[in-house]
Design an enzyme around this catalytic site. Structure first.
Site, PDB file in Angstrom:
ATOM      1  N   PHE A 182       0.883  -1.097  -0.115  1.00 20.43           N
ATOM      2  CA  PHE A 182      -0.044  -0.054  -0.093  1.00 20.43           C
ATOM      3  C   PHE A 182       0.761   1.303  -0.032  1.00 20.43           C
ATOM      4  O   PHE A 182       1.707   1.361   0.894  1.00 20.43           O
ATOM      5  CB  PHE A 182      -0.725  -0.116   1.218  1.00 20.43           C
ATOM      6  CG  PHE A 182      -1.955  -0.828   0.949  1.00 20.43           C
ATOM      7  CD1 PHE A 182      -3.109  -0.498   0.586  1.00 20.43           C
ATOM      8  CD2 PHE A 182      -2.043  -2.126   1.938  1.00 20.43           C
ATOM      9  CE1 PHE A 182      -4.346  -1.306   0.508  1.00 20.43           C
ATOM     10  CE2 PHE A 182      -3.154  -2.862   1.748  1.00 20.43           C
ATOM     11  CZ  PHE A 182      -4.228  -2.257   1.194  1.00 20.43           C
ATOM     12  N   ASP A 183       0.489   2.098  -0.835  1.00 19.44           N
ATOM     13  CA  ASP A 183       0.947   3.673  -1.059  1.00 19.44           C
ATOM     14  C   ASP A 183       0.162   3.937   0.606  1.00 19.44           C
ATOM     15  O   ASP A 183      -0.707   3.495   0.905  1.00 19.44           O
ATOM     16  CB  ASP A 183       0.556   4.402  -2.073  1.00 19.44           C
ATOM     17  CG  ASP A 183       0.882   5.785  -1.976  1.00 19.44           C
ATOM     18  OD1 ASP A 183       1.741   6.215  -1.635  1.00 19.44           O
ATOM     19  OD2 ASP A 183      -0.392   6.520  -2.169  1.00 19.44           O
ATOM     20  N   VAL A 184       0.690   5.138   0.904  1.00 22.96           N
ATOM     21  CA  VAL A 184       0.046   5.737   2.105  1.00 22.96           C
ATOM     22  C   VAL A 184      -0.737   7.120   1.936  1.00 22.96           C
ATOM     23  O   VAL A 184      -1.906   7.120   2.117  1.00 22.96           O
ATOM     24  CB  VAL A 184       1.028   6.083   3.554  1.00 22.96           C
ATOM     25  CG1 VAL A 184       0.218   6.589   4.485  1.00 22.96           C
ATOM     26  CG2 VAL A 184       1.367   4.710   3.954  1.00 22.96           C
TER      27      VAL A 184
END
Length: 214
Positions: free
Chosen positions: A9-11
């Site tokens: 996951f990107d944040v």
């Protein structure tokens, strides 16, 4: 049977709406360093590495590093708290974790910057590994971050999907031979992501979980 064993996951723009804190901090740094931001859409800098963003305004490496240091000092005190987890983010991560998926982050934020934010928002405990950029330039692009996370023991032998909202996320996935999913509720657009042919688009955290588990 699920198609993937692990999700990266990107944040910013994928798990957390961090726009207010990032934009406020950027404005503060640009003001301090004498950059006129009239007519400049600071939202374009939501996602990409800091040094690349500052590099659009400063040619000297010393000034880029100074801007980066000013940003990080201020962001740690104020900006990092000016954010919220997206609706359903915790529930999404809980569902994916319960389904047996390995969950990691792959963010352009340095690991030591993003970890307390995830802890504050109640998301850190869902992750098997919190992967981010380094504080220096040794691991500064999304591709380098994704590659770093893929090297971790917990990721070995896994079928991996990268989830993100900007073209940097899609490019990082493509450079590392991964499928990618587009989070349309984030800061990018379908037009920005389409050239990378994401395997799916999600309109919300719940929609993302539904499609991954469906």
């Amino acid at each position: 049977m699920l198609k993937y064993d692990a999700i990266l996951f990107d944040v910013d723009g994928t798990l957390i709406d961090s726009a207010p804190g990032i934009i406020n901090t950027l404005q503060e740094v640009f003001d301090t360093m004498g950059v006129d931001t009239t007519g400049l859409d600071l939202r374009r800098y939501l996602g990409p590495p800091l040094r690349r963003s500052f590099g659009e305004h400063f040619t000297e490496n010393e000034k880029i590093e100074k801007a980066t240091e000013l940003y990080r000092a201020s962001y740690a005190v104020k900006g990092s708290h000016e954010c919220q987890a997206y609706p359903g983010a915790a529930e999404m991560l809980g569902r994916l974790k319960a389904a047996g998926l390995t969950l990691c982050t792959a963010t352009s934020k340095p690991t030591r910057v993003v970890t307390p934010i995830l802890e504050e928002k109640g998301l850190a405990s869902y992750f098997d590994f919190i992967g981010g950029a380094s504080m220096d330039e040794s691991r500064d692009t999304k591709t380098e971050v994704v590659r770093y996370v893929l090297q971790q023991p917990v990721m070995q032998g896994k079928r991996v999907l990268m989830v993100g909202d900007r073209n940097d996320d899609m490019r990082g996935a493509a450079d590392c031979g991964l499928d990618a999913a587009g989070a349309l509720y984030g800061y990018g657009s379908r037009e920005e992501l389409e050239p990378f042919h994401p395997v799916l688009y999600a309109s919300s955290c719940q929609d993302l979980a539904d499609q991954l588990l469906g």
